[in-house]
Design a protein around this motif. Sequence first.
Motif, PDB file in Angstrom:
ATOM      1  N   ILE A 126       3.424   6.162  -9.980  1.00  0.00           N
ATOM      2  CA  ILE A 126       4.757   6.153  -9.275  1.00  0.00           C
ATOM      3  C   ILE A 126       4.684   5.649  -7.830  1.00  0.00           C
ATOM      4  O   ILE A 126       5.314   4.766  -7.285  1.00  0.00           O
ATOM      5  CB  ILE A 126       5.641   7.727  -9.580  1.00  0.00           C
ATOM      6  N   VAL A 127       3.796   6.394  -7.131  1.00  0.00           N
ATOM      7  CA  VAL A 127       4.003   6.039  -5.829  1.00  0.00           C
ATOM      8  C   VAL A 127       3.200   4.626  -5.320  1.00  0.00           C
ATOM      9  O   VAL A 127       3.668   3.804  -4.445  1.00  0.00           O
ATOM     10  CB  VAL A 127       2.695   7.043  -4.937  1.00  0.00           C
ATOM     11  N   LYS A 128       2.182   4.272  -6.487  1.00  0.00           N
ATOM     12  CA  LYS A 128       1.509   2.758  -6.236  1.00  0.00           C
ATOM     13  C   LYS A 128       2.765   1.564  -6.467  1.00  0.00           C
ATOM     14  O   LYS A 128       2.766   0.595  -6.012  1.00  0.00           O
ATOM     15  CB  LYS A 128       0.646   2.344  -7.369  1.00  0.00           C
ATOM     16  N   LYS A 129       4.104   1.940  -7.176  1.00  0.00           N
ATOM     17  CA  LYS A 129       5.106   1.198  -7.329  1.00  0.00           C
ATOM     18  C   LYS A 129       5.886   1.121  -6.391  1.00  0.00           C
ATOM     19  O   LYS A 129       6.729   0.066  -6.179  1.00  0.00           O
ATOM     20  CB  LYS A 129       5.505   1.252  -8.705  1.00  0.00           C
TER      21      LYS A 129
END
Length: 130
Positions: A126-129
Amino acid sequence: MKTVITFGTFDVFHIGHVNILERSKKYGDKLIVGVSSDDLNFSKKSRYPIYSQDHRMKILSSLKFVDEVFLEESLELKLEYIKKYDASLLIMGDDWKGRFDWVKPECDVLYLPRTPSISTTELIEIVKKI
Ligand code: CTP
């Protein structure tokens, strides 16, 4: 005095981690947590954790329902750790169901249901996106 032991990486600490530790403590007087080392995590998941082993151990040590924390350096040493800390119950999330039944002659084993819809891997994705 009944000692409960559990193991895990506990990287990017989240509510699923809190829940399993809080529930585990209710099964005994003392809760011991084996925290997977950075190298062990690499061998299990082919990546290093986001938080270092020292930070993960410090976060776990600060919790009111965790009595003692140690570094887990090998999956094969489970029984040695159980004996060293005189644990009579091993608790894991049910994603590990059946995987640690081999310690049963020495120690009871209980798999608790995971908290739905959250994991470190999902959080990282999620954080990567963002
Ligand atoms: N756990 C849980 N509920 C979740 C996530 C983890 O009860 N939603 C439990 C696991 O079953 C294990 C402990 O927390 O007993 C430590 O799990 P760990 O593998 O460190 O966390 P995960 O979020 O499952 O990490 P990953 O996505 O990297 O597998």
